[in-house]
Design a protein around this motif. Structure first.
Motif, PDB file in Angstrom:
ATOM      1  N   ILE A  68       0.834  -1.198   0.000  1.00 19.99           N
ATOM      2  CA  ILE A  68       0.000   0.000   0.000  1.00 19.99           C
ATOM      3  C   ILE A  68       0.870   1.250   0.000  1.00 19.99           C
ATOM      4  CG2 ILE A  68      -1.590   1.371   1.412  1.00 19.99           C
ATOM      5  CD1 ILE A  68      -2.934  -1.272   2.177  1.00 19.99           C
ATOM      6  N   GLU A  69       1.887   1.277   0.850  1.00 20.99           N
ATOM      7  CA  GLU A  69       2.753   2.449   0.939  1.00 20.99           C
ATOM      8  C   GLU A  69       3.511   2.698  -0.356  1.00 20.99           C
ATOM      9  OE1 GLU A  69       4.999   1.690   4.520  1.00 20.99           O
ATOM     10  OE2 GLU A  69       3.390   2.479   5.777  1.00 20.99           O
ATOM     11  N   LEU A  70       3.829   1.645  -1.088  1.00 21.59           N
ATOM     12  CA  LEU A  70       4.528   1.794  -2.367  1.00 21.59           C
ATOM     13  C   LEU A  70       3.557   2.005  -3.529  1.00 21.59           C
ATOM     14  CD1 LEU A  70       7.341  -0.883  -2.040  1.00 21.59           C
ATOM     15  CD2 LEU A  70       7.579   1.594  -1.929  1.00 21.59           C
ATOM     16  N   GLU A  71       2.269   2.059  -3.208  1.00 24.20           N
ATOM     17  CA  GLU A  71       1.216   2.236  -4.213  1.00 24.20           C
ATOM     18  C   GLU A  71       1.308   1.177  -5.315  1.00 24.20           C
ATOM     19  OE1 GLU A  71       1.622   6.310  -5.495  1.00 24.20           O
ATOM     20  OE2 GLU A  71       0.779   7.067  -3.632  1.00 24.20           O
ATOM     21  N   SER A  72       1.551  -0.049  -4.908  1.00 27.54           N
ATOM     22  CA  SER A  72       1.654  -1.151  -5.858  1.00 27.54           C
ATOM     23  C   SER A  72       0.274  -1.524  -6.380  1.00 27.54           C
ATOM     24  CB  SER A  72       2.288  -2.375  -5.188  1.00 27.54           C
ATOM     25  OG  SER A  72       3.590  -2.051  -4.775  1.00 27.54           O
ATOM     26  N   VAL A  73       0.244  -1.883  -7.652  1.00 25.91           N
ATOM     27  CA  VAL A  73      -1.003  -2.263  -8.302  1.00 25.91           C
ATOM     28  C   VAL A  73      -0.846  -3.678  -8.835  1.00 25.91           C
ATOM     29  CG1 VAL A  73      -2.596  -1.724 -10.184  1.00 25.91           C
ATOM     30  CG2 VAL A  73      -1.407   0.127  -8.984  1.00 25.91           C
ATOM     31  N   PRO A  74      -1.735  -4.599  -8.445  1.00 29.88           N
ATOM     32  CA  PRO A  74      -1.619  -5.952  -8.987  1.00 29.88           C
ATOM     33  C   PRO A  74      -1.974  -5.953 -10.478  1.00 29.88           C
ATOM     34  CG  PRO A  74      -3.502  -5.778  -7.512  1.00 29.88           C
ATOM     35  CD  PRO A  74      -2.816  -4.456  -7.501  1.00 29.88           C
TER      36      PRO A  74
END
Length: 194
Positions: A68-74
């Motif tokens: 979440i903190e790295l704004e990762s998107v699956p």
């Protein structure tokens, strides 16, 4: 464990510090201690019944926070690979810059949150279960960093992009890459502390 039954409630004894934390958090959430304790225990028991250990629950929660903190998107691995390969053919320098920037951003995050690559490496067993790779191993001990992956990327272009991210990640953390092997689906990197 001390238990007493009152109608449909059971009292369970916990240590004083846990009771104080429960009271503080329940108040902050606008809940009763009873309601919060029920939700926490219900969720924890559900996960344990599904086969998770307490340590796995902690680490999955930590990994989720990092994502979440790295704004990762699956995104499906094959789709990402195709996008990288197509862009790489059109402009490899743009791909290298983007992935290098991502590697440096991840290194800054590791420094800020974990303090060192050695501490962050403790997440690797959990990351390896969700990355599209058959094998994902990282060893960060002393002045040596070694990463070996098999099944990372389907094309040469995506492996090259990932390698660029890893090289910039390591450079930002003060490592010098001494060996880098790339092939479709294969990435091995060895680096030493500068």
């Amino acid at each position: 464990m001390c238990m007493s039954v009152k109608k449909d409630r059971v009292n369970i004894a916990v240590s004083k510090d846990i009771a104080e934390r429960l009271a503080r958090i329940a108040e902050g959430q606008g809940m009763t201690q009873f309601a919060l304790a029920n939700q926490i225990l219900s969720l924890g028991l559900d996960l344990i019944e599904q086969g998770y250990t307490l340590q796995q629950i902690r680490e999955v929660a930590l990994f989720f926070r990092v994502m979440i903190e790295l704004e990762s998107v699956p995104i499906p691995g094959r789709l990402l690979d195709k996008l990288i390969a197509d862009m790489y053919k059109a402009n490899p320098e743009v791909v290298h810059r983007a992935w290098c920037e991502a590697g440096r951003m991840l290194a800054s995050y590791v420094k800020a949150v974990f303090g060192s690559i050695e501490v962050a490496a403790s997440l690797v067993p959990y990351i390896s279960k969700i990355v599209p790779a058959k094998r994902f191993e990282v060893k960060a001990e002393g002045d040596v960093f070694v990463m070996e992956t098999l099944g990372v990327g389907y094309s040469t272009e995506s492996v090259e992009a990932t390698a660029k991210a890893v090289h910039c990640f390591l450079d930002e953390l003060g490592y010098e890459v001494k060996e880098s092997i790339t092939a479709p689906g294969i990435l091995k990197v060895k680096a030493l502390k500068k």
